[in-house]
Design an enzyme around this catalytic site. Structure first.
Site, PDB file in Angstrom:
ATOM      1  N   TYR A  64       0.846  -1.196   0.000  1.00  0.00           N
ATOM      2  CA  TYR A  64       0.000   0.000   0.000  1.00  0.00           C
ATOM      3  C   TYR A  64       0.882   1.246   0.000  1.00  0.00           C
ATOM      4  O   TYR A  64       1.548   1.549   0.992  1.00  0.00           O
ATOM      5  CB  TYR A  64      -0.925   0.029   1.215  1.00  0.00           C
ATOM      6  CG  TYR A  64      -1.850  -1.168   1.345  1.00  0.00           C
ATOM      7  CD1 TYR A  64      -2.173  -1.961   0.241  1.00  0.00           C
ATOM      8  CD2 TYR A  64      -2.412  -1.502   2.569  1.00  0.00           C
ATOM      9  CE1 TYR A  64      -3.018  -3.050   0.369  1.00  0.00           C
ATOM     10  CE2 TYR A  64      -3.267  -2.588   2.707  1.00  0.00           C
ATOM     11  CZ  TYR A  64      -3.560  -3.357   1.603  1.00  0.00           C
ATOM     12  OH  TYR A  64      -4.398  -4.441   1.738  1.00  0.00           O
ATOM     13  N   PRO A 212     -15.766  -5.555   2.554  1.00  0.00           N
ATOM     14  CA  PRO A 212     -17.118  -5.994   2.912  1.00  0.00           C
ATOM     15  C   PRO A 212     -18.188  -5.034   2.397  1.00  0.00           C
ATOM     16  O   PRO A 212     -19.365  -5.386   2.361  1.00  0.00           O
ATOM     17  CB  PRO A 212     -17.076  -6.017   4.444  1.00  0.00           C
ATOM     18  CG  PRO A 212     -16.061  -4.968   4.808  1.00  0.00           C
ATOM     19  CD  PRO A 212     -15.000  -5.089   3.745  1.00  0.00           C
ATOM     20  N   LEU A 213     -17.740  -3.841   1.991  1.00  0.00           N
ATOM     21  CA  LEU A 213     -18.668  -2.856   1.417  1.00  0.00           C
ATOM     22  C   LEU A 213     -18.536  -2.786  -0.105  1.00  0.00           C
ATOM     23  O   LEU A 213     -18.954  -1.809  -0.730  1.00  0.00           O
ATOM     24  CB  LEU A 213     -18.420  -1.478   2.033  1.00  0.00           C
ATOM     25  CG  LEU A 213     -18.685  -1.380   3.533  1.00  0.00           C
ATOM     26  CD1 LEU A 213     -18.269  -0.030   4.083  1.00  0.00           C
ATOM     27  CD2 LEU A 213     -20.158  -1.640   3.829  1.00  0.00           C
ATOM     28  N   GLY A 214     -17.938  -3.833  -0.692  1.00  0.00           N
ATOM     29  CA  GLY A 214     -17.804  -3.858  -2.151  1.00  0.00           C
ATOM     30  C   GLY A 214     -17.062  -2.654  -2.687  1.00  0.00           C
ATOM     31  O   GLY A 214     -17.429  -2.094  -3.709  1.00  0.00           O
ATOM     32  N   GLY A 216     -17.032   0.271  -1.649  1.00  0.00           N
ATOM     33  CA  GLY A 216     -17.886   1.462  -1.634  1.00  0.00           C
ATOM     34  C   GLY A 216     -19.133   1.340  -2.475  1.00  0.00           C
ATOM     35  O   GLY A 216     -20.093   2.097  -2.291  1.00  0.00           O
ATOM     36  N   ALA A 221     -22.278   4.894  -2.824  1.00  0.00           N
ATOM     37  CA  ALA A 221     -21.424   6.076  -2.979  1.00  0.00           C
ATOM     38  C   ALA A 221     -21.151   6.404  -4.447  1.00  0.00           C
ATOM     39  O   ALA A 221     -20.913   7.552  -4.796  1.00  0.00           O
ATOM     40  CB  ALA A 221     -20.100   5.867  -2.242  1.00  0.00           C
TER      41      ALA A 221
END
Length: 340
Positions: A64, A212-214, A216, A221
């Site tokens: 990262y 887990p939120l794909g 965003g 969003a």
């Protein structure tokens, strides 16, 4: 609309013999790159908010920002070393070509990588050290054996793997206990349920769902990465979020909208609540690590751990994953699904 709370999240053991951590962690990747421009002050406030909310598992990787994310976390880690469980990863190799990704699992590279991560993070020991991706050309016994040496030497406390199949997890666990398996798992992405989740449940390995939120998308969003996101946002290269795929997948959020409305919650909170409840469905510890750079999102996400979906609501969300169009990555070679 979303629920928020100042109440701290509950704790769970991160795998058999693993550390106690908050039932939700924080993915720190986006604080350094991949998701457009970042605001360092805002990101540091999000770290503080997470700790205040009971989040103790903070997740980074050497890839990262090509080390920048580990360096970014170092001051926070130094200030709260005894309060947090620090996770980082090795294996993905980058070059001057921004799109290049290589994989290295050999013993020499692992020893080189851990020393670099320890230096950047400013710590003597890494709490949870993951092999970020699997190179099938390198025997697992060599890779996990090298990681086990790091435990014996006191440089690493617990071992983790990412994006491995159930068979690979069993093979690795036989070499040295694996505390956690990190792979993508969400109401949109459920391929891990084929072999990885059952193996983790059988072995007492905690599951740490990333995205887990794909990324965003499940929060509403954005609906089309090409049209709505900046040029330095890597979601523009993910098949699910562009073109006709994005339009078709956006329509799949309708049941999540319905459940969210019933709970007075946001779409993201329902998506996270679904992931949390998979712990009961599959009989294992689940500690999702949604990423965010904002205090308000941290509070929203942690509050989701207290939302309980009914059997009827779970049934309503059940068919979504099978209707998603487009793979998780343009190249699925280095995922568990690509080897099953």
């Amino acid at each position: 609309m979303s629920k928020q709370s100042t109440e701290k999240i509950s704790k769970v053991a991160l795998g058999t013999g693993g550390p106690q951590v908050g039932v939700q962690g924080l993915g720190c990747m986006g604080m350094s790159e991949f998701y457009g421009e970042t605001d360092e002050a805002q990101a540091r406030d999000a770290l503080d908010a997470a700790l205040e909310a009971g989040v103790t598992l903070f997740d980074t990787a050497d890839v990262y920002g090509r080390g920048a994310n580990e360096e970014f976390l170092a001051p926070f880690v130094a200030a709260h070393r005894d309060e947090i469980t620090l996770a980082t990863k090795f294996a993905i190799v980058r070059s001057d070509d921004p799109h290049y990704r290589g994989i290295r699992n050999d013993r020499a590279y692992i020893r080189e990588a851990v020393e670099a991560s320890l230096r950047r993070l400013g710590v003597d020991v890494i709490d949870l050290y993951y092999m970020h991706r699997r190179d099938p050309e390198v025997p697992l016994a060599e890779s996990v054996g090298a990681m086990a040496e790091l435990v014996a030497e006191g440089k690493v406390k617990h071992l983790g793997l990412s994006e491995v199949t159930g068979a690979e997890l069993r093979e690795a666990h036989a070499v040295h206990p694996i505390a956690a398996l990190q792979s993508e798992w969400s109401v949109f992405s459920r391929d891990v349920e084929n072999t990885a989740v059952p193996a983790a449940a059988e072995l007492g390995v905690a599951f740490v769902p990333y995205s887990p939120l794909g990324r965003g998308f499940l929060t509403g969003a954005f609906t089309n990465a090409t049209k709505e996101l900046s040029s330095n946002d890597f979601r523009q290269f993910m098949p699910r979020f562009t073109g006709e795929n994005a339009e078709r997948n956006a329509a799949l959020l309708d049941p999540i909208h319905k459940v969210a409305s019933a709970h007075g919650a946001s779409l993201g909170q329902i998506a996270l609540a679904w992931v949390h409840q998979q712990a009961e469905v599959h009989g294992l510890t689940v500690v999702p690590i949604p990423g965010t750079r904002k205090r308000s999102r941290v509070l929203e996400n942690t509050a989701a751990s207290r939302i309980r979906l009914s059997e009827e609501e779970l049934a309503l969300l059940e068919p979504i994953a099978s209707q998603v169009v487009g793979p998780r990555y343009a190249d699925m070679t280095f995922t568990s699904a690509g080897r099953e």
